[in-house]
Design a protein around this motif. Structure first.
Motif, short mmCIF file in Angstrom:
data_model
loop_
_atom_site.label_atom_id
_atom_site.label_comp_id
_atom_site.label_asym_id
_atom_site.label_seq_id
_atom_site.Cartn_x
_atom_site.Cartn_y
_atom_site.Cartn_z
N HIS A 1 0.82 -1.55 -0.15
CA HIS A 1 0.06 0.10 0.05
C HIS A 1 1.11 1.60 0.24
N TYR A 2 0.41 2.11 -0.83
CA TYR A 2 1.14 3.61 -0.21
C TYR A 2 0.23 4.79 0.14
N ARG A 3 0.65 5.34 0.57
CA ARG A 3 0.14 6.42 1.26
C ARG A 3 0.78 7.87 1.31
N LEU A 4 0.71 9.07 0.69
CA LEU A 4 1.06 10.02 0.06
C LEU A 4 1.31 10.99 1.89
N THR A 5 2.43 10.99 1.91
CA THR A 5 2.27 11.80 3.24
C THR A 5 2.61 13.55 2.81
N SER A 6 3.57 14.05 2.05
CA SER A 6 4.10 15.15 1.98
C SER A 6 2.87 15.88 0.87
N ALA A 7 1.77 15.87 -0.12
CA ALA A 7 1.39 16.52 -0.51
C ALA A 7 0.29 16.26 -0.37
N ILE A 8 -1.22 16.37 -1.37
CA ILE A 8 -2.68 15.71 -1.86
C ILE A 8 -1.96 15.93 -3.39
N SER A 9 -2.90 14.48 -3.70
CA SER A 9 -2.27 13.87 -5.20
C SER A 9 -3.67 14.59 -5.74
N ASP A 10 -3.88 15.06 -7.42
CA ASP A 10 -4.03 15.71 -8.00
C ASP A 10 -4.58 14.25 -8.68
N TYR A 11 -3.20 13.93 -9.40
CA TYR A 11 -3.53 12.68 -10.41
C TYR A 11 -2.79 12.17 -9.48
N VAL A 12 -3.48 10.57 -10.44
CA VAL A 12 -2.69 8.94 -10.48
C VAL A 12 -2.22 8.55 -12.43
N VAL A 13 -0.79 8.07 -12.11
CA VAL A 13 -0.86 7.70 -12.88
C VAL A 13 0.86 6.13 -13.11
N HIS A 14 -0.32 5.74 -12.95
CA HIS A 14 -0.14 4.21 -12.79
C HIS A 14 0.97 3.56 -13.91
N ALA A 15 1.75 3.53 -13.74
CA ALA A 15 2.72 2.36 -15.05
C ALA A 15 3.41 2.16 -14.81
N ALA A 16 3.03 0.83 -13.48
CA ALA A 16 3.98 -0.33 -13.21
C ALA A 16 3.64 -1.64 -13.86
N GLY A 17 4.07 -2.24 -13.27
CA GLY A 17 3.94 -3.55 -13.73
C GLY A 17 4.58 -4.65 -14.74
N ILE A 18 4.79 -5.77 -14.83
CA ILE A 18 5.91 -6.48 -15.40
C ILE A 18 5.29 -7.95 -16.11
N GLU B 1 -9.23 8.65 -0.34
CA GLU B 1 -8.83 10.30 -0.80
C GLU B 1 -10.19 11.33 -1.23
N ALA B 2 -10.66 10.27 -2.11
CA ALA B 2 -12.76 10.72 -2.22
C ALA B 2 -13.70 10.59 -1.03
N ALA B 3 -13.25 10.15 -0.19
CA ALA B 3 -14.26 9.90 1.38
C ALA B 3 -13.57 11.06 2.20
N ALA B 4 -12.09 11.25 1.81
CA ALA B 4 -11.35 12.45 2.76
C ALA B 4 -11.83 13.61 2.12
N GLY B 5 -12.10 13.81 1.24
CA GLY B 5 -12.83 15.11 0.41
C GLY B 5 -11.91 15.44 0.09
N ARG B 6 -10.38 14.44 -0.92
CA ARG B 6 -10.02 15.53 -1.27
C ARG B 6 -9.85 14.40 -2.62
N PRO B 7 -10.66 14.05 -3.57
CA PRO B 7 -11.15 13.16 -4.58
C PRO B 7 -9.87 13.83 -5.98
N LEU B 8 -9.67 12.46 -6.45
CA LEU B 8 -8.51 12.60 -7.43
C LEU B 8 -9.40 13.73 -8.67
N LYS B 9 -8.06 14.64 -9.55
CA LYS B 9 -8.80 14.73 -10.91
C LYS B 9 -8.76 13.20 -11.78
N GLY B 10 -7.88 13.19 -11.67
CA GLY B 10 -7.50 11.94 -12.63
C GLY B 10 -6.25 10.51 -12.42
N PHE B 11 -7.14 9.36 -12.88
CA PHE B 11 -6.28 8.20 -12.88
C PHE B 11 -6.15 8.01 -14.09
#
Length: 119
Positions: A26-43, A74-84
């Motif tokens: 699991h990943y939790r961002l601690t230093s900033a709020i994310s507007d977008y998530v770009v998931h480019a990881a994979g095998i 993030e959405a539940a905490a009132g910080r919805p992402l703008k994009g994924f």
């Protein structure tokens, strides 16, 4: 290294937070709020996913789930992402002929049900 230099050059941008992270955890961002998530990881390589099939499944399936759960929290905490944005690899197309590389979105695939790309 393929795919890495572009991401590495983005690390210097103040308005961008590039993270290198093992997607199995699991990943939790601690230093900033994310507007977008770009998931480019994979095998994507048959060599690696034949050697470590469970790690491949964890990274590709559970890693995506972890990021989606992060997005929901993030959405539940009132910080919805703008994009994924979720990247896939060309492995989804199987083994295209040389004439189909780069592979257009209209390509219908050449996937063997028993070949090295089957997981």
């Amino acid at each position: 290294m393929r795919g890495v230099p572009a991401a590495e050059s983005l690390r210097e941008r103040a308005d961008l937070h590039v993270v290198k992270h093992d997607m199995i955890h699991h990943y939790r961002l601690t230093s900033a709020i994310s507007d977008y998530v770009v998931h480019a990881a994979g095998i994507a390589s048959p060599i690696y996913y034949r050697a470590q099939p469970l790690k491949c499944i964890d990274a590709n399936v559970n890693g995506l789930r972890n990021l989606l759960e992060y997005s929901v929290s993030e959405a539940a905490a009132g910080r919805p992402l703008k994009g994924f944005l979720f990247y896939s690899s060309s492995e989804i197309y199987g083994d295209p002929a040389a004439a189909d590389i780069p592979t257009p979105e209209t390509y219908r695939g050449n996937v063997s049900c028993t070949g090295p790309r089957v997981l």
